[in-house]
Each structure stands twice: as structure tokens, then as C-alpha cells.
Design a protein around this motif. Structure first.
Motif, PDB file in Angstrom:
ATOM      1  N   ASN A   1      15.771  13.132   0.042  1.00  0.00           N
ATOM      2  CA  ASN A   1      14.779  11.688   1.022  1.00  0.00           C
ATOM      3  C   ASN A   1      14.692  10.145  -0.063  1.00  0.00           C
ATOM      4  OD1 ASN A   1      13.621  12.375   4.075  1.00  0.00           O
ATOM      5  ND2 ASN A   1      12.617  13.937   2.353  1.00  0.00           N
ATOM      6  N   MET A   2      14.454  10.925  -1.660  1.00  0.00           N
ATOM      7  CA  MET A   2      14.674   9.399  -1.977  1.00  0.00           C
ATOM      8  C   MET A   2      15.911   8.710  -2.559  1.00  0.00           C
ATOM      9  SD  MET A   2      11.104   8.671  -2.933  1.00  0.00           S
ATOM     10  CE  MET A   2      11.616   8.514  -1.073  1.00  0.00           C
ATOM     11  N   LEU A   3      16.927   9.565  -2.418  1.00  0.00           N
ATOM     12  CA  LEU A   3      18.360   9.722  -2.783  1.00  0.00           C
ATOM     13  C   LEU A   3      19.177   8.601  -1.119  1.00  0.00           C
ATOM     14  CD1 LEU A   3      19.957  12.773  -3.649  1.00  0.00           C
ATOM     15  CD2 LEU A   3      19.948  10.721  -4.790  1.00  0.00           C
ATOM     16  N   PHE A   4      18.255   8.810  -0.257  1.00  0.00           N
ATOM     17  CA  PHE A   4      18.644   8.273   1.363  1.00  0.00           C
ATOM     18  C   PHE A   4      17.624   7.325   0.981  1.00  0.00           C
ATOM     19  CE2 PHE A   4      16.776   8.162   5.245  1.00  0.00           C
ATOM     20  CZ  PHE A   4      18.318   7.316   5.899  1.00  0.00           C
ATOM     21  N   ASN A   5      16.441   6.914   0.421  1.00  0.00           N
ATOM     22  CA  ASN A   5      15.791   5.592   0.527  1.00  0.00           C
ATOM     23  C   ASN A   5      16.673   4.809  -0.300  1.00  0.00           C
ATOM     24  OD1 ASN A   5      14.128   5.584   1.651  1.00  0.00           O
ATOM     25  ND2 ASN A   5      12.578   5.421   0.133  1.00  0.00           N
ATOM     26  N   GLY A   6      17.723   4.889  -1.538  1.00  0.00           N
ATOM     27  CA  GLY A   6      18.450   4.341  -2.662  1.00  0.00           C
ATOM     28  C   GLY A   6      19.839   3.813  -2.220  1.00  0.00           C
ATOM     29  N   TYR A   7      20.824   4.289  -0.784  1.00  0.00           N
ATOM     30  CA  TYR A   7      21.706   4.408  -0.074  1.00  0.00           C
ATOM     31  C   TYR A   7      21.479   2.860   0.896  1.00  0.00           C
ATOM     32  CZ  TYR A   7      24.683   7.866  -1.881  1.00  0.00           C
ATOM     33  OH  TYR A   7      25.244   8.452  -2.885  1.00  0.00           O
ATOM     34  N   ARG A   8      20.031   3.127   1.098  1.00  0.00           N
ATOM     35  CA  ARG A   8      19.596   2.382   2.270  1.00  0.00           C
ATOM     36  C   ARG A   8      19.242   0.961   1.755  1.00  0.00           C
ATOM     37  NH1 ARG A   8      17.677   3.387   7.055  1.00  0.00           N
ATOM     38  NH2 ARG A   8      15.620   1.306   7.055  1.00  0.00           N
ATOM     39  N   ASP A   9      18.713   0.522   0.593  1.00  0.00           N
ATOM     40  CA  ASP A   9      18.616  -0.373  -0.840  1.00  0.00           C
ATOM     41  C   ASP A   9      19.928  -1.101  -0.823  1.00  0.00           C
ATOM     42  OD1 ASP A   9      15.539   0.002  -0.463  1.00  0.00           O
ATOM     43  OD2 ASP A   9      15.891   1.040  -2.767  1.00  0.00           O
ATOM     44  N   GLN A  10      20.857  -0.394  -1.298  1.00  0.00           N
ATOM     45  CA  GLN A  10      22.249  -0.600  -1.603  1.00  0.00           C
ATOM     46  C   GLN A  10      22.727  -1.369  -0.055  1.00  0.00           C
ATOM     47  OE1 GLN A  10      24.962   1.428  -3.672  1.00  0.00           O
ATOM     48  NE2 GLN A  10      23.751   3.570  -2.869  1.00  0.00           N
ATOM     49  N   GLN A  11      22.458  -1.061   0.988  1.00  0.00           N
ATOM     50  CA  GLN A  11      22.685  -1.574   2.259  1.00  0.00           C
ATOM     51  C   GLN A  11      21.867  -3.238   2.256  1.00  0.00           C
ATOM     52  OE1 GLN A  11      22.602   0.988   6.175  1.00  0.00           O
ATOM     53  NE2 GLN A  11      23.482  -0.558   6.604  1.00  0.00           N
ATOM     54  N   ASN A  12      20.792  -3.058   1.889  1.00  0.00           N
ATOM     55  CA  ASN A  12      20.345  -3.837   2.382  1.00  0.00           C
ATOM     56  C   ASN A  12      20.412  -4.760   1.293  1.00  0.00           C
ATOM     57  OD1 ASN A  12      18.680  -3.345   4.649  1.00  0.00           O
ATOM     58  ND2 ASN A  12      16.464  -1.436   2.869  1.00  0.00           N
ATOM     59  N   GLU A  13      20.764  -5.218   0.281  1.00  0.00           N
ATOM     60  CA  GLU A  13      21.060  -5.494  -0.365  1.00  0.00           C
ATOM     61  C   GLU A  13      21.991  -6.361  -0.673  1.00  0.00           C
ATOM     62  OE1 GLU A  13      20.827  -6.269  -5.499  1.00  0.00           O
ATOM     63  OE2 GLU A  13      22.044  -3.786  -4.892  1.00  0.00           O
ATOM     64  N   TYR A  14      23.140  -5.811   0.317  1.00  0.00           N
ATOM     65  CA  TYR A  14      23.998  -6.053   0.323  1.00  0.00           C
ATOM     66  C   TYR A  14      24.108  -7.763   1.247  1.00  0.00           C
ATOM     67  CZ  TYR A  14      29.498  -6.920   3.151  1.00  0.00           C
ATOM     68  OH  TYR A  14      30.133  -6.974   4.252  1.00  0.00           O
ATOM     69  N   PHE A  15      23.487  -7.001   2.760  1.00  0.00           N
ATOM     70  CA  PHE A  15      22.836  -8.248   3.320  1.00  0.00           C
ATOM     71  C   PHE A  15      22.135  -9.095   2.940  1.00  0.00           C
ATOM     72  CE2 PHE A  15      24.298  -4.220   6.202  1.00  0.00           C
ATOM     73  CZ  PHE A  15      25.411  -5.258   7.024  1.00  0.00           C
ATOM     74  N   THR A  16      20.983  -8.543   2.029  1.00  0.00           N
ATOM     75  CA  THR A  16      20.280  -9.669   2.066  1.00  0.00           C
ATOM     76  C   THR A  16      20.935 -10.411   0.924  1.00  0.00           C
ATOM     77  OG1 THR A  16      18.172  -7.915   1.584  1.00  0.00           O
ATOM     78  CG2 THR A  16      18.340 -10.185   0.516  1.00  0.00           C
ATOM     79  N   LYS A  17      22.216 -10.657   0.433  1.00  0.00           N
ATOM     80  CA  LYS A  17      22.989 -11.185  -0.682  1.00  0.00           C
ATOM     81  C   LYS A  17      23.661 -12.316   0.205  1.00  0.00           C
ATOM     82  CE  LYS A  17      23.267  -9.539  -5.276  1.00  0.00           C
ATOM     83  NZ  LYS A  17      23.954  -8.539  -6.404  1.00  0.00           N
TER      84      LYS A  17
END
Length: 359
Positions: free
Chosen positions: A105-121
Motif C-alpha cells: 500500500n505504501m508503494l502504491f502511494n509512492g507511484y501516486r505521488d510520482q503521478q501527482n508531482e508530474y501534473f503539479t509541475k
């Protein structure tokens, strides 16, 4: 934003594949003002209801066993969150993801963070360029450069994550990865590396079917016919327009799709006005996955003057292997698919090039 991106990528290879066995789950969360309401636990891939409970004192807890560490969805009315059935997990219904729990579940969060960072930037870049007074074309060029530079790595991270974790995490990442892939050959290479576990997922079967249809309707292939109705309710077919000696630009759209209407307003309408007298060219818009009444209303509001096919349902999407609109394709006078995924400047340049060669 959680600073988990780097660590999630580094430890991918350390997560062993789960064997097919029953898993125990404990799912908790806070739901203020939902006392007495039912919380449902669903298998995301099958939409099967696994379990349910009631909210009490602003919180809930669901505990049980399931036949695999599935990607799951927990929902209560408009609240929802996704997770992996793998031990104990606490959900966050604002981010729609786990905030504490097992390593998967924490790895799942990590990938979501990558995606969120991509769109935030990307959003920050657009805001910066707007503040600098850049026009829409300049902003579009810069954001496209950003996507070309950064999207391949994001996509590769997801692909590596799935292939290294062909379990519940792989299921969860597949939901996003499938929307990232646009090339049928890329999908075929990836699909060949999947384990029986993931090959049995409905989302993978559906995606593979779509990419098979995409191969059959790639540039150089003949058009595939389908039917709908014209604005007056008369039955018409794609073959009434395509393969009749004209270049035909087919715009698959829907009234509820903002980007579709913007593309028509900013690109198709000027193109139509410029080329409406050309006997070698025609535009056809095909409304898919839409309510005919809403389609007619949008056509009137937008003042589209070229031929329209409505009430085509999802059939064109299934036949041509796409799951999002707008999707715009150019067909040759002989009815062959010349290009697809056309938008903006590329669309106009493709049409102009085709017509210039036909002089």
C-alpha cells in the motif's frame, strides 16, 4: 505531498511476488458525519462486493479474508478511496489513497505521488508562462516539451512497477498504466511479459482487446464501417462518407467533452470555413457515448455546419480501439486510414499536406 517518490522506485525489486493464497485484510478510516451509513468494500477489477459495514462514531473498520491481494475500492456515498487488500491499512478519503499500511500500500502511494508531482509541475509551468504573458501557442509548445521530456520516465516507472510486482500492486498500477499506453506494439511487448495472475484481470483483457482493434485500424488499414443517425434521425453509415473519392476528417466527440468542443471551435470550424468549397475534402463529426438530445443541443450551440452523425453509442470506440475523446482521424479518398490522434496544428498540417499532394 509525501516525499516517497525516490524510495518507492528504489525498493521495487525487493517486493516479492505474492503466491495465490487467501489474504487477511483490516481496513480502517474516518468518516465524520456518516454515522449509520454503509461502507462497501469492492474488488476493483470485478466490481464484486466483498464486504460492508456501518460507520459508527465517525469511523469504520472492515476485517476479513479474500482470495487474493486485490486492488480494492472502499466507498460510502460520495466518499471513496483505493487500496490493496494486504494486511492492515488506514485510508485517506481526501487523497483517495492509503495513508498508512502494508509495504504494498505504501508503494502504491509512492507511484501516486510520482503521478501527482508530474501534473503539479506541469500546472506550475502553465501558471508561470501565463504570468509571463505568453500566448496559448507558446504555452502549448512549452508544456508539450515538458511532457515529451518527463512523461516517458513516469510511464517507464509504472511499467517496471507492474512487471516487478505482478500482484495487487500490479493490479492497482495497471489502472493508470493502461491509460498511458498509446502504441499497440508497445502494449504487445508489455503484454507478453505479464504473469497468468495479471492476464486474468478483466482490465487487462479489455485493454488487450482494445489494442488488437487499434492494430486493425492503424494508419494504412481500411476503414471499418458503423452506423448512426443524422441530425434529422435518418439512419446513416460511415461508408456514406468515407471511400467516396474525398479526404474525410472524422471527428469522434461528445457533447459533455470540453476538449472536444474546444478543438472543434478553435481548429475544425476555421478549417471548415477555409476548405468548405474544396470538392476533395469533407469533415464528419460522430457523437459517441452521448445522449442524442444533448448532442443536438451542443451542435446548435456550437453552430457546426458540417455533416453530423449522432447516436452512434460506443460502437465506433470499440471498433477503432480508443477509449477517450476527442479522437480525430483522416481517411483517404479510397477509404484508407491515413492518420489518427490528430489535434491542433498537426491536424491542420496533415490535412493541408494530403490535399496538396492530391492536386
Amino acid at each position: 505531498m509525501r516525499k516517497f517518490i525516490v524510495s518507492s522506485v528504489c525498493v521495487l525489486g525487493l517486493v516479492s511476488l505474492h503466491t495465490e493464497a487467501s489474504v487477511h485484510y483490516v481496513i480502517k478510516g474516518e468518516m465524520p458525519d456518516k454515522d449509520g451509513r454503509t461502507v462497501y468494500l469492492l474488488d476493483y477489477d470485478t466490481n464484486q462486493r466483498i464486504d460492508s459495514t456501518l460507520v459508527s462514531n465517525g469511523s469504520f473498520k472492515i476485517e476479513g479474508n479474500y482470495d487474493r491481494d486485490a486492488c480494492a475500492r472502499v466507498e460510502c456515498e460520495t466518499l471513496y478511496s483505493n487500496c490493496i487488500l494486504d494486511g492492515e491499512v488506514t485510508l485517506d478519503f481526501e487523497s483517495h489513497s492509503p495513508k498508512a499500511g502494508s509495504s504494498l500500500n505504501m508503494l502504491f502511494n509512492g507511484y501516486r505521488d510520482q503521478q501527482n508531482e508530474y501534473f503539479t509541475k506541469m500546472e506550475s509551468l502553465e501558471e508561470k508562462l501565463t504570468a509571463e504573458g505568453k500566448n496559448e501557442e507558446e504555452i502549448s509548445i512549452k508544456t508539450r516539451e515538458y511532457c515529451n521530456e518527463n512523461f516517458p520516465q513516469l510511464m517507464q516507472n509504472y511499467e517496471d512497477g507492474i512487471l516487478s510486482n505482478q500482484n495487487g500492486l500490479g493490479e492497482a498500477l495497471m489502472l493508470t498504466f493502461i491509460r498511458m499506453v498509446s502504441d499497440a506494439e508497445h502494449w504487445s511487448d508489455f503484454y507478453a511479459k505479464l504473469s497468468p495472475r495479471l492476464l486474468e484481470c478483466n482490465i487487462v483483457k479489455k485493454a488487450n482487446n482494445r489494442f488488437e482493434k487499434l492494430k486493425l485500424t492503424s494508419p494504412g488499414r481500411p476503414f471499418v464501417n458503423f452506423s448512426g443517425k443524422d441530425i434529422d434521425g435518418k439512419e446513416i453509415q460511415l461508408s456514406d462518407f468515407v471511400g467516396k473519392g474525398k479526404y474525410v476528417l472524422v471527428d469522434f466527440w461528445a457533447s459533455w467533452c470540453g476538449p472536444c468542443r474546444m478543438e472543434a471551435r478553435e481548429v475544425l470550424k476555421p478549417l471548415y470555413e477555409r476548405l468548405k468549397g474544396n470538392p476533395k475534402f469533407e469533415i464528419l463529426s460522430v457523437a459517441v457515448w452521448d445522449n442524442p438530445t444533448a448532442t443536438r443541443k451542443a451542435i446548435a450551440q456550437e453552430e457546426y455546419r458540417w455533416p453530423q452523425m449522432i447516436d452512434a453509442g460506443k460502437t465506433p470506440m470499440e471498433l477503432y480501439g480508443f477509449d477517450g475523446v476527442p479522437q480525430i482521424m483522416l481517411f483517404s479518398p479510397e477509404g484508407m486510414i491515413m492518420d489518427r490522434n490528430l489535434r491542433g496544428r498537426k491536424l491542420v498540417e496533415t490535412v493541408d499536406a494530403a490535399l496538396s499532394e492530391n492536386r
